[in-house]
Scaffold this motif. Structure first.
Motif, PDB file in Angstrom:
ATOM      1  N   PRO A 294       3.551  16.370  17.664  1.00 17.68           N
ATOM      2  CA  PRO A 294       2.403  16.673  16.732  1.00 17.68           C
ATOM      3  C   PRO A 294       0.892  15.928  17.232  1.00 17.68           C
ATOM      4  O   PRO A 294      -0.071  16.753  16.703  1.00 17.68           O
ATOM      5  N   ILE A 295       0.967  15.038  17.947  1.00 16.04           N
ATOM      6  CA  ILE A 295      -0.256  14.270  18.444  1.00 16.04           C
ATOM      7  C   ILE A 295      -1.113  15.342  18.987  1.00 16.04           C
ATOM      8  O   ILE A 295      -2.473  15.353  18.965  1.00 16.04           O
ATOM      9  N   PHE A 296      -0.676  16.331  19.947  1.00 22.19           N
ATOM     10  CA  PHE A 296      -1.364  17.163  20.407  1.00 22.19           C
ATOM     11  C   PHE A 296      -2.090  18.243  19.379  1.00 22.19           C
ATOM     12  O   PHE A 296      -3.074  18.653  19.782  1.00 22.19           O
ATOM     13  N   LYS A 297      -1.606  18.472  18.300  1.00 21.37           N
ATOM     14  CA  LYS A 297      -2.414  19.182  17.132  1.00 21.37           C
ATOM     15  C   LYS A 297      -3.555  18.651  16.781  1.00 21.37           C
ATOM     16  O   LYS A 297      -4.565  19.215  16.323  1.00 21.37           O
ATOM     17  N   VAL A 298      -3.790  17.227  16.944  1.00 16.57           N
ATOM     18  CA  VAL A 298      -5.266  16.640  16.436  1.00 16.57           C
ATOM     19  C   VAL A 298      -5.836  16.345  17.700  1.00 16.57           C
ATOM     20  O   VAL A 298      -7.050  15.603  17.404  1.00 16.57           O
ATOM     21  N   ALA A 299      -5.287  16.579  18.902  1.00 16.87           N
ATOM     22  CA  ALA A 299      -6.158  15.683  20.090  1.00 16.87           C
ATOM     23  C   ALA A 299      -7.125  16.780  20.701  1.00 16.87           C
ATOM     24  O   ALA A 299      -6.906  17.853  20.727  1.00 16.87           O
ATOM     25  N   ASP A 300      -8.406  16.092  21.053  1.00 20.09           N
ATOM     26  CA  ASP A 300      -9.301  16.802  21.681  1.00 20.09           C
ATOM     27  C   ASP A 300      -8.978  17.139  23.045  1.00 20.09           C
ATOM     28  O   ASP A 300      -9.291  18.126  23.755  1.00 20.09           O
ATOM     29  N   TYR A 301      -8.277  16.184  23.733  1.00 18.91           N
ATOM     30  CA  TYR A 301      -7.867  16.433  25.272  1.00 18.91           C
ATOM     31  C   TYR A 301      -6.416  15.635  25.049  1.00 18.91           C
ATOM     32  O   TYR A 301      -6.091  14.782  24.367  1.00 18.91           O
ATOM     33  N   GLY A 302      -5.652  16.292  26.393  1.00 19.77           N
ATOM     34  CA  GLY A 302      -4.433  15.635  26.358  1.00 19.77           C
ATOM     35  C   GLY A 302      -3.570  15.926  27.627  1.00 19.77           C
ATOM     36  O   GLY A 302      -4.301  16.942  28.331  1.00 19.77           O
ATOM     37  N   ILE A 303      -2.724  15.068  27.865  1.00 21.90           N
ATOM     38  CA  ILE A 303      -2.081  15.386  29.081  1.00 21.90           C
ATOM     39  C   ILE A 303      -0.537  15.366  28.858  1.00 21.90           C
ATOM     40  O   ILE A 303      -0.121  14.429  28.383  1.00 21.90           O
ATOM     41  N   VAL A 304       0.163  16.488  29.242  1.00 21.96           N
ATOM     42  CA  VAL A 304       1.579  16.638  29.044  1.00 21.96           C
ATOM     43  C   VAL A 304       2.112  15.961  30.346  1.00 21.96           C
ATOM     44  O   VAL A 304       2.051  16.646  31.199  1.00 21.96           O
ATOM     45  N   GLY A 305       2.695  14.702  30.035  1.00 17.18           N
ATOM     46  CA  GLY A 305       3.229  14.298  31.256  1.00 17.18           C
ATOM     47  C   GLY A 305       3.786  12.893  31.162  1.00 17.18           C
ATOM     48  O   GLY A 305       3.831  12.358  29.793  1.00 17.18           O
ATOM     49  N   ASP A 306       4.313  12.252  32.110  1.00 19.06           N
ATOM     50  CA  ASP A 306       5.200  10.986  31.808  1.00 19.06           C
ATOM     51  C   ASP A 306       4.012   9.795  32.107  1.00 19.06           C
ATOM     52  O   ASP A 306       3.279   9.815  33.001  1.00 19.06           O
ATOM     53  N   LEU A 307       4.034   8.963  31.064  1.00 19.69           N
ATOM     54  CA  LEU A 307       2.858   8.044  30.917  1.00 19.69           C
ATOM     55  C   LEU A 307       2.959   7.054  32.172  1.00 19.69           C
ATOM     56  O   LEU A 307       1.934   6.319  32.252  1.00 19.69           O
ATOM     57  N   PHE A 308       4.093   6.954  32.341  1.00 20.36           N
ATOM     58  CA  PHE A 308       4.273   5.783  33.591  1.00 20.36           C
ATOM     59  C   PHE A 308       3.630   6.380  34.787  1.00 20.36           C
ATOM     60  O   PHE A 308       3.396   5.492  35.675  1.00 20.36           O
ATOM     61  N   GLN A 309       3.613   7.363  34.976  1.00 21.56           N
ATOM     62  CA  GLN A 309       2.884   7.916  35.993  1.00 21.56           C
ATOM     63  C   GLN A 309       1.182   8.278  35.840  1.00 21.56           C
ATOM     64  O   GLN A 309       0.404   7.947  36.508  1.00 21.56           O
ATOM     65  N   VAL A 310       0.886   8.745  34.612  1.00 18.80           N
ATOM     66  CA  VAL A 310      -0.345   9.127  34.144  1.00 18.80           C
ATOM     67  C   VAL A 310      -1.249   8.044  34.056  1.00 18.80           C
ATOM     68  O   VAL A 310      -2.348   7.805  34.548  1.00 18.80           O
ATOM     69  N   LEU A 311      -0.797   7.045  33.219  1.00 23.22           N
ATOM     70  CA  LEU A 311      -1.578   5.841  33.030  1.00 23.22           C
ATOM     71  C   LEU A 311      -2.141   5.085  33.989  1.00 23.22           C
ATOM     72  O   LEU A 311      -3.421   4.921  34.129  1.00 23.22           O
ATOM     73  N   PRO A 312      -1.330   4.623  35.183  1.00 27.79           N
ATOM     74  CA  PRO A 312      -1.830   3.870  36.225  1.00 27.79           C
ATOM     75  C   PRO A 312      -2.960   4.967  36.888  1.00 27.79           C
ATOM     76  O   PRO A 312      -4.174   4.141  37.169  1.00 27.79           O
ATOM     77  N   ALA A 313      -2.656   6.233  37.007  1.00 27.05           N
ATOM     78  CA  ALA A 313      -3.612   6.845  37.517  1.00 27.05           C
ATOM     79  C   ALA A 313      -4.863   7.072  36.861  1.00 27.05           C
ATOM     80  O   ALA A 313      -5.986   6.973  37.322  1.00 27.05           O
ATOM     81  N   LEU A 314      -4.757   7.207  35.587  1.00 31.11           N
ATOM     82  CA  LEU A 314      -6.117   7.229  34.764  1.00 31.11           C
ATOM     83  C   LEU A 314      -6.735   6.044  34.662  1.00 31.11           C
ATOM     84  O   LEU A 314      -7.739   5.977  34.822  1.00 31.11           O
ATOM     85  N   THR A 315      -6.103   4.879  34.593  1.00 32.20           N
ATOM     86  CA  THR A 315      -6.643   3.530  34.885  1.00 32.20           C
ATOM     87  C   THR A 315      -7.777   3.418  36.108  1.00 32.20           C
ATOM     88  O   THR A 315      -8.851   3.264  36.234  1.00 32.20           O
ATOM     89  N   GLU A 316      -7.272   3.926  37.143  1.00 30.17           N
ATOM     90  CA  GLU A 316      -7.799   4.109  38.284  1.00 30.17           C
ATOM     91  C   GLU A 316      -9.073   4.862  38.444  1.00 30.17           C
ATOM     92  O   GLU A 316     -10.173   4.399  38.926  1.00 30.17           O
ATOM     93  N   GLU A 317      -8.819   6.096  37.856  1.00 29.91           N
ATOM     94  CA  GLU A 317     -10.074   7.048  37.861  1.00 29.91           C
ATOM     95  C   GLU A 317     -10.916   6.516  36.882  1.00 29.91           C
ATOM     96  O   GLU A 317     -12.287   6.694  37.152  1.00 29.91           O
ATOM     97  N   ILE A 318     -10.772   5.631  35.733  1.00 31.50           N
ATOM     98  CA  ILE A 318     -11.804   5.287  35.015  1.00 31.50           C
ATOM     99  C   ILE A 318     -12.689   4.214  35.799  1.00 31.50           C
ATOM    100  O   ILE A 318     -13.859   4.070  35.664  1.00 31.50           O
ATOM    101  N   LYS A 319     -11.783   3.253  36.227  1.00 34.21           N
ATOM    102  CA  LYS A 319     -12.416   2.277  37.206  1.00 34.21           C
ATOM    103  C   LYS A 319     -13.319   2.762  38.161  1.00 34.21           C
ATOM    104  O   LYS A 319     -14.519   2.315  38.408  1.00 34.21           O
ATOM    105  N   LYS A 320     -12.981   3.918  38.752  1.00 31.28           N
ATOM    106  CA  LYS A 320     -13.907   4.680  39.790  1.00 31.28           C
ATOM    107  C   LYS A 320     -15.155   5.136  39.168  1.00 31.28           C
ATOM    108  O   LYS A 320     -16.422   4.932  39.753  1.00 31.28           O
ATOM    109  N   LEU A 321     -14.969   5.883  38.104  1.00 30.40           N
ATOM    110  CA  LEU A 321     -16.001   6.251  37.351  1.00 30.40           C
ATOM    111  C   LEU A 321     -17.028   5.191  36.811  1.00 30.40           C
ATOM    112  O   LEU A 321     -18.377   5.472  36.987  1.00 30.40           O
ATOM    113  N   LYS A 322     -16.435   4.035  36.571  1.00 32.63           N
ATOM    114  CA  LYS A 322     -17.398   2.887  36.064  1.00 32.63           C
ATOM    115  C   LYS A 322     -18.320   2.042  36.953  1.00 32.63           C
ATOM    116  O   LYS A 322     -19.062   1.518  36.702  1.00 32.63           O
ATOM    117  N   SER A 323     -17.648   2.522  38.239  1.00 36.00           N
ATOM    118  CA  SER A 323     -18.090   1.361  39.258  1.00 36.00           C
ATOM    119  C   SER A 323     -19.549   2.104  39.776  1.00 36.00           C
ATOM    120  O   SER A 323     -19.477   3.132  40.098  1.00 36.00           O
TER     121      SER A 323
END
Ligand SMILES: Cc1cc2nc3c(=O)[nH]c(=O)nc-3n(C[C@H](O)[C@H](O)[C@H](O)COP(=O)(O)OP(=O)(O)OC[C@H]3O[C@@H](n4cnc5c(N)ncnc54)[C@H](O)[C@@H]3O)c2cc1C
Ligand SMILES: Nc1ncnc2c1ncn2[C@@H]1O[C@H](COP(=O)(O)O)[C@@H](O)[C@H]1O
Lengths: 323, 264
Positions: A294-323
């Motif tokens: 149900p969280i997807f019903k209120v989400a503006d953006y989402g990823i359907v996937g395994d958080l153990f794979q998505v989270l480390p990748a997302l953290t890296e992308e954010i760091k890249k964008l911020k640097s």
């Protein structure tokens, strides 16, 4: 002239952001209606903070600066704010809906025998009448609330909802004389929890973890993303009840109600009681392996996937964008 | 030690909320009603104090006829007396009016060492009644209590604030509002349910308290709910499949958050 009085909260001598938001909103409403804006600042050794309030729109700042107000007490602060109310006879009194503001507003309103409209997310001032919108039934409905006749009605404004903006200007500063106050409930000490990290109630960005994290050690993934974004760590009740993280982090009906500009829910299903705490966030992101969550019903953006794979990748992308 | 618990009877937290015909109240058809969740912590703390120290536990509720079921549920867990102030439809949502009724009901019912209230009631979501009742009764209060020790004539409480807790002492009589973490509420036992049936519930009207509900909701109202609406439904968000290529999905999300949402 009709005026809105804003209580300005300080902690350790520093004015809190929520109070500047409340003051700015008072200024926006008052400017349109031709009203005046005043502020009241209470504490000990805080007089120096008063000057800056002029640039947020206050034309007068009433200062109650006494040793016995160094620490907050509902009874003491209610007496201090009442003195300012008597001084400027406002139409309305604004506070930020922080832990302190919410506590003080009830004591104060009962002392003045006026109504209190808490946790407001929108305000209107038309034909000399204020009207507020606030989430009720845990955010499942919105109530339009009008004040009763006795003035000043007290409003607490939900933090992070109204913009704080410096408009320039100077305030007349007026120190109020010593105020008699019978303080029975006394704060003896303040114990910090969570080692001084950013509290979800105050954060503009929150990354939350739920049962999908599988264990306490995996909150490290949440923390890493929160750090990359400069945000705070939140949690679902399932994660708190499992003992993975302290209750101070819980978001929801029996946790904190938050309205950050960005809320990232990871491994959280989106139970109605969780949504109660975060559905008014500006941008909601969900990471969940179940596309039907149900969280997807209120989400503006989402990823359907395994958080153990998505989270480390997302953290890296954010760091890249911020640097 | 005489303890008083103020408890509200509210729709179950999982209820779907609809707006009723009047436009400023919910549609109550088919709702399941419960004791407001935080009131359970207040109740549990009162029962524990009674067990440790002796004395009585009295429940007070202000609500329509159906609220009696809430008082029965409280009594099933323990406690000695219950007072039902009938009414509350017109004043609903106005913490000042509710607190004035409850403070008058407390005064009429007895003298108490400690008044226990929930930190926030479901529905109104005000979080105000405890502090207001305390002020009207001219006693101190501590809000959002997660730990409580009651001594002779005084108490020490931990209260939750942002990033920590305040340790507060106050003389009795006092009022506390209960926060999650204070205790683990018990379930009613079969024996308790049977025993509760024998305890009479004292019914009072607002007029019995020397107040007039019409005036409380009219000329002397603190505030009024003029209209109720449902929050706008979110239109479909952008959901990215991330099972096959989690790194690619993460990259796409980060870009969207930066460029479209401007959230980072
Ligand atoms: C009176 C009351 C008050 C409550 N108050 C609150 C409250 O304040 N806050 C709150 O949060 N809840 C509250 N609840 C509890 C609420 O009903 C839910 O039980 C709770 O929110 C569930 O937490 P969760 O989403 O973490 O767990 P679950 O519902 O178990 O969801 C876990 C999610 O993780 C996903 N997942 C699992 N593994 C992975 C993976 N590897 N990768 C990605 N996703 C994965 C699953 O698909 C699932 O959607 C309250 C309940 C009641 C009755
Ligand atoms: N109608 C009521 N009758 C009895 N107690 C109430 C009532 N309304 C509120 N309370 C008490 O006050 C607490 C806070 O309510 P509120 O200020 O409405 O959020 C609740 O948790 C109850 O303990």
């Amino acid at each position: 002239m009709a005026c809105i009085l804003t209580f300005v909260e300080q902690r350790d001598g520093k004015v809190r952001k929520g109070s500047l938001e409340a003051l700015s909103e008072a200024k926006r409403l008052a400017t349109a209606a031709g009203w005046d804006v005043c502020a009241v600042l209470v504490g000990s050794g805080i007089e120096g903070e008063a000057t800056a309030l002029g640039s947020y729109g206050a034309s007068a700042v009433y200062v109650v600066d006494e040793e016995r107000f160094a620490r907050y007490s509902a009874e003491g602060y209610a007496a201090a704010v009442r003195a300012a109310v008597e001084r400027c006879q406002p139409e309305a009194l604004f506070l930020s809906a922080t832990a302190l503001g919410r506590d003080l507003s009830g004591r104060l309103a009962a002392r003045l025998l006026v109504g209190c409209i808490p946790d407001v997310t929108a305000l209107k001032l038309a034909d000399g009448k204020l009207e507020a919108v606030r989430p009720v039934y845990s955010g499942k409905a919105l109530a339009t609330v009008e004040p009763g006749g006795a003035k000043p009605v007290v409003f607490t404004l939900r933090p992070n909802v109204f913009a704080a903006e410096a408009v320039g200007g100077t305030a007349r500063i007026e120190k109020l004389p010593a105020i008699p106050a019978d303080i029975r409930a006394v704060v003896r000490e303040i114990v910090a929890t969570g080692g001084g990290e950013l509290d979800v109630a105050e954060a503009d960005i929150i990354v939350s973890g739920g049962r999908g994290l599988k264990g306490p050690e995996n909150f490290a993934l949440i923390k890493a993303l929160a750090d990359a974004l400069g945000g705070a760590v939140g949690a679902s009740r399932a994660a708190v009840d499992a003992g993975w993280i302290d209750h101070a982090h819980q978001v929801g009906q029996t946790g904190k109600v938050v309205s950050p500009s960005l809320y990232v829910a990871c491994g959280i299903s989106g139970a109605i009681q969780h949504l109660a705490g975060m559905s008014s966030s500006k941008i909601i992101v969900a990471i969940n392996k179940d596309p039907e969550a149900p969280i997807f019903k209120v989400a503006d953006y989402g990823i359907v996937g395994d958080l153990f794979q998505v989270l480390p990748a997302l953290t890296e992308e954010i760091k890249k964008l911020k640097s | 030690m005489n303890l008083c618990v103020l408890t509200a009877h509210v729709p179950d937290t999982a209820s779907v909320i609809k707006v009723g015909a009047a436009g400023n109240r919910i549609d109550e058809t088919g709702l399941k009603w419960i004791i407001s969740p935080y009131d359970e912590y207040a109740m549990e703390e009162a029962l524990k104090l009674k067990e440790a120290r002796g004395g009585t536990v009295t429940y007070i509720t202000y609500g329509p006829a159906r609220a009696e079921a809430g008082l029965r549920e409280c009594l099933a867990r323990g406690g000695d007396a219950a007072v039902h102030v009938k009414g509350g439809e017109a004043t609903f949502g106005d913490a000042l009016a509710v607190a004035r009724v409850l403070a008058a009901a407390v005064r009429k019912t007895g003298t108490f060492d400690l008044i226990l209230v929930g930190v926030k009631g479901v529905g109104s979501d005000n979080g105000l009644v405890g502090a207001m009742v305390a002020e009207l009764l001219d006693i101190p209060h501590v809000a959002g209590v997660t730990k409580l020790e009651v001594g002779e004539g005084s108490l020490t409480a931990h209260r939750e604030i942002e990033g920590g807790a305040e340790v507060v002492t106050a003389p009795l009589p006092c009022c506390i509002t209960a926060q999650k973490g204070l205790n683990e509420p018990r379930y009613p036992s079969l024996k308790g349910i049977m025993a509760a049936k024998k305890i009479p519930i004292q019914a009072l009207s607002v007029a019995d308290l020397g107040l007039d509900e019409g005036t409380l909701a009219g000329a002397e109202a603190g505030c009024r709910w003029r209209a109720l609406s449902l929050p706008p439904a979110k239109s479909g968000g952008t959901i990215i499949p991330g099972e096959e290529d989690p790194a690619g999905a993460a990259r796409q999300l980060a870009t969207l958050l930066r460029e479209q949402a401007k959230a980072i």
